[in-house]
Design a protein around this motif. Sequence first.
Motif, PDB file in Angstrom:
ATOM      1  N   ARG A 190      11.906 -19.619   4.060  1.00 42.99           N
ATOM      2  CA  ARG A 190      11.089 -20.589   3.323  1.00 42.99           C
ATOM      3  C   ARG A 190      11.406 -20.565   1.837  1.00 42.99           C
ATOM      4  N   ALA A 191      11.644 -19.366   1.302  1.00 43.51           N
ATOM      5  CA  ALA A 191      12.010 -19.270  -0.121  1.00 43.51           C
ATOM      6  C   ALA A 191      13.325 -19.974  -0.385  1.00 43.51           C
ATOM      7  N   ARG A 192      14.309 -19.754   0.492  1.00 42.30           N
ATOM      8  CA  ARG A 192      15.622 -20.392   0.326  1.00 42.30           C
ATOM      9  C   ARG A 192      15.496 -21.914   0.393  1.00 42.30           C
ATOM     10  N   ALA A 193      14.707 -22.393   1.347  1.00 41.69           N
ATOM     11  CA  ALA A 193      14.531 -23.844   1.471  1.00 41.69           C
ATOM     12  C   ALA A 193      13.878 -24.422   0.220  1.00 41.69           C
ATOM     13  N   THR A 194      12.893 -23.709  -0.314  1.00 44.35           N
ATOM     14  CA  THR A 194      12.220 -24.174  -1.532  1.00 44.35           C
ATOM     15  C   THR A 194      13.173 -24.181  -2.718  1.00 44.35           C
ATOM     16  N   LEU A 195      13.981 -23.118  -2.847  1.00 37.44           N
ATOM     17  CA  LEU A 195      14.923 -23.040  -3.962  1.00 37.44           C
ATOM     18  C   LEU A 195      15.954 -24.160  -3.895  1.00 37.44           C
TER      19      LEU A 195
END
Length: 209
Positions: A190-195
């Motif tokens: 989820r962090a990667r997708a947000t970034l």
Amino acid sequence: MITPVPPASRDRRREADKEGAVASFDESTTAWALAARAGDPAAVERFVRALHPDVVRYVAHLSSDPQAADDLAQDTFLRALGSLHRFEGRSSARTWLLSIARRAVIDSYRYAATRPRLCGADDWSVAVEHAQPSGLPGFDDGIALLDLLDALPDKRREAFVLTQLIGLPYAEAAEASGCPVGTVRSRVARARATLIELLAKAEATPLAA
């Protein structure tokens, strides 16, 4: 005739090489920690020098305050060296140390909550050069990773920093942060997708004249 290696095989090979390097590093630092526990002063120096960058990076992101990172890292190592007699090598020294760093940050929050806080702007430029992840587009174009990470929820930021910046295996990241491996994987995804979404927006925004 040379048969080209499929991209998936190359990715698996790179991942295996990375895991091997991480394992070798963790074996060395764990051996130094055990030797330091036995009273070897040279091992103490090697242990601190090898893991200091990881601790500074971790506490800087976890606390969202790079200016406090050095003090938090010093506190972490003081706690760790005072607890070396209890370290038995059941986990890697790095995982054990980052768990202590996490408690140091939590304690600093508790302490700060009881005292007035001075206003001030975080100087992200000090740490940004040391926090460039691989596999995400756009960071080479001058976009500050730390500003983007600051937009993430705390737990997702912690999981991303542990696995993508510091390089801990997911199992050790889960141990350091006190949650299941599946939870760490979900937070990182989820962090990667947000970034990536934030990067796309930043790159699509025209610079002011």
